[in-house]
Design an enzyme around this catalytic site. Structure first.
Site, PDB file in Angstrom:
ATOM      1  N   VAL A 234      26.220  13.115  59.053  1.00  0.00           N
ATOM      2  CA  VAL A 234      25.618  14.446  59.164  1.00  0.00           C
ATOM      3  C   VAL A 234      24.699  14.593  60.379  1.00  0.00           C
ATOM      4  CG1 VAL A 234      25.760  15.097  56.729  1.00  0.00           C
ATOM      5  CG2 VAL A 234      23.822  13.749  57.517  1.00  0.00           C
ATOM      6  N   LYS A 235      24.241  13.477  60.910  1.00  0.00           N
ATOM      7  CA  LYS A 235      23.404  13.450  62.125  1.00  0.00           C
ATOM      8  C   LYS A 235      22.262  14.458  62.073  1.00  0.00           C
ATOM      9  CE  LYS A 235      27.084  11.748  65.173  1.00  0.00           C
ATOM     10  NZ  LYS A 235      28.264  11.859  64.277  1.00  0.00           N
ATOM     11  N   ARG A 236      21.568  14.500  60.954  1.00  0.00           N
ATOM     12  CA  ARG A 236      20.431  15.402  60.826  1.00  0.00           C
ATOM     13  C   ARG A 236      19.205  14.819  61.527  1.00  0.00           C
ATOM     14  NH1 ARG A 236      24.298  18.470  59.608  1.00  0.00           N
ATOM     15  NH2 ARG A 236      24.481  19.369  57.531  1.00  0.00           N
TER      16      ARG A 236
END
Length: 276
Positions: free
Chosen positions: A95-97
């Site tokens: 998700v690379k938040r």
């Protein structure tokens, strides 16, 4: 409650170190003869889970390819996470938040709190608001036996302009991220629960990974151009912690379950040979 690092070590000991992405982008759906809609998405994800969730250590769904179909796509992502975990695979949700304060805490709750239907075993995050901004994710992961993989040295061509920039202490930004995660993993056994994302395509950049004491996710193998033999030049003496990740190279073998399994087995064997 076992830590993610311990669960990952046990999973890779039993199933090998391969991570396979679940990336249902439009071109792959078409290649499989599926429609680029919610029905195609559901069939694609279900087939990958059926083929691989009971045999690979880690499955890595790319959230964006589910999100593009709205709430129904998120529903399929929830099912994919649940079914994968039920079959014994660890799920690393890509998700690379990355955010600050209560917003980062909300992301952490969404993906790392067992009360959420989107809860995975681990997630990917971006540290470029500062590694300290990710503390809510680290805290929720630690409280629930989860893991967090922090982007450090990525394989996209734009990455080095930021990640290789040199700070006032003469370290690159990427090395600063590596060092901060190394400190947080210090003393963990058999492996820390905080990992790094290091692209398999980057070659020998001179960065020191020797003290990370956590998993090193290596995307970029296969369709992005890296081969298992490249892992040694990238990771050097840290090969023991590498989690090689394939997506399109394996997924392109579908839609047959037998063919997907064979492609994953070939990738796993090639990586085990390279990793020694």
């Amino acid at each position: 409650m076992q830590t993610f690092g311990k669960r990952l070590a046990e999973a890779t000991e039993k199933r090998g170190r391969l991570c396979v992405g679940i990336d249902p982008h439009a071109a792959l759906l078409t290649r499989w003869g599926l429609s680029d809609d919610i029905a195609g998405l559901e069939r694609f994800a279900r087939t990958v889970v059926e083929a691989l969730a009971d045999r690979v250590a880690v499955l890595k769904p790319q959230s964006a390819f589910f999100e593009r179909f709205g709430s129904r796509g998120i529903g399929i992502l929830e099912s994919t996470i649940r079914q994968s975990r039920e079959a014994g695979a660890l799920v690393l949700l890509d998700v690379k938040r990355g955010d600050i304060g209560s917003t980062m805490a909300a992301y952490a709750g969404a993906y790392l709190d067992p009360a959420s239907s989107l809860c995975a075993d681990a997630i990917t995050v971006s540290p470029y608001l500062g590694v300290g901004s990710l503390q809510p994710a680290f805290d929720v992961a630690a409280a629930n036996g989860g893991g967090v993989f922090v982007l450090a040295l990525t394989s996209n061509p734009e990455g080095p302009s930021v990640q290789h920039a040199v700070a006032s202490d003469k370290r690159t930004v990427g090395q600063t991220v590596i060092d901060e995660i190394s400190q947080l993993n210090a003393g963990a056994e058999p492996l820390g629960s905080l990992g790094l994302v290091i692209g398999a395509t980057i070659g020998d950049t001179g960065h020191d990974l020797s003290r990370v004491n956590g998993p090193l996710l290596a995307p970029g193998l296969g369709a992005q151009g890296a081969t298992p033999s490249d892992l040694r030049s990238v990771f050097g003496e840290s090969l023991r912690n590498v989690l090689p990740s394939y997506s399109r190279e394996v997924l392109a073998a579908g839609p047959g379950v037998v063919e997907l399994r064979a492609a994953a087995e070939r990738a796993a064997a090639d990586c085990e040979t390279a990793l020694g």
